[in-house]
Design a protein around this motif. Structure first.
Motif, mmCIF file in Angstrom:
data_model
loop_
_atom_site.group_PDB
_atom_site.id
_atom_site.type_symbol
_atom_site.label_atom_id
_atom_site.label_comp_id
_atom_site.label_asym_id
_atom_site.label_seq_id
_atom_site.Cartn_x
_atom_site.Cartn_y
_atom_site.Cartn_z
ATOM 1 N N TRP A 154 -3.778 2.942 -0.700
ATOM 2 C CA TRP A 154 -4.141 2.189 -1.813
ATOM 3 C C TRP A 154 -3.252 1.250 -2.494
ATOM 4 C CZ3 TRP A 154 -3.389 3.625 -7.272
ATOM 5 C CH2 TRP A 154 -2.440 4.597 -7.590
ATOM 6 N N ILE A 155 -3.551 0.349 -3.134
ATOM 7 C CA ILE A 155 -2.656 -0.943 -3.775
ATOM 8 C C ILE A 155 -3.002 -0.526 -5.330
ATOM 9 C CG2 ILE A 155 -2.301 -3.086 -4.478
ATOM 10 C CD1 ILE A 155 -3.838 -3.827 -1.669
ATOM 11 N N VAL A 187 0.854 -1.223 -0.026
ATOM 12 C CA VAL A 187 0.006 -0.204 0.001
ATOM 13 C C VAL A 187 0.933 1.357 0.047
ATOM 14 C CG1 VAL A 187 -1.994 -1.085 1.165
ATOM 15 C CG2 VAL A 187 -0.196 -0.030 2.417
#
Length: 137
Positions: A50-51, A39
């Motif tokens: 977020w990825i 992430v």
């Protein structure tokens, strides 16, 4: 009910799949488990990590989608005007990209350790990318 565990930067959370609200997204993600990635802190969305998944295609459209995930909610943006991604809100989020507002499928909710969630965001922001792992419980 705990269906899976999510470990971020060495901190483990119990979680549940939102199977009734997002059955196609859950099935597509479950087929890729264990899911391992990193992430990074969001750029436009507020308090989230977020990825980035580039052109990854989970083969799903929108279901149970939101632009405002609550802390502990995990959403999958299936791609389109921005790249595919998975986002975890640790605070206030208005999901967006440089293209504008987006909506992602809320398909996982963290069910334990929410008091530890607030430490994840600043760690990612100041220390850089952190490992994340999704495993069936």
């Amino acid at each position: 009910m705990t269906n899976l565990t999510v470990t971020i930067a060495g901190v483990t959370f119990d979680a549940r799949f939102e199977e009734e609200a997002a059955p196609k997204t859950v099935a597509a993600f479950r087929a890729r488990m264990p899911f391992i990635g990193q992430v990074v802190h969001v750029r436009w969305s507020g308090e989230g990590v977020w990825i980035p998944l580039g052109e990854t295609d989970f083969g799903v459209g929108y279901e149970n989608h939101t632009s405002y995930p609550a802390p502990g909610q995990i959403i999958l943006y299936p791609g389109g005007i921005s790249e595919t991604e998975i986002l975890l809100a640790y605070g206030g989020v208005h999901f967006a990209s440089k293209m504008g507002q987006l909506a992602g499928n809320h398909f996982i909710t963290l069910t334990s350790g929410l008091d530890r969630l607030a430490q994840i965001g600043p760690k990612v922001l100041w220390e850089g990318a952190q490992d994340i792992r999704f495993e069936l419980a």
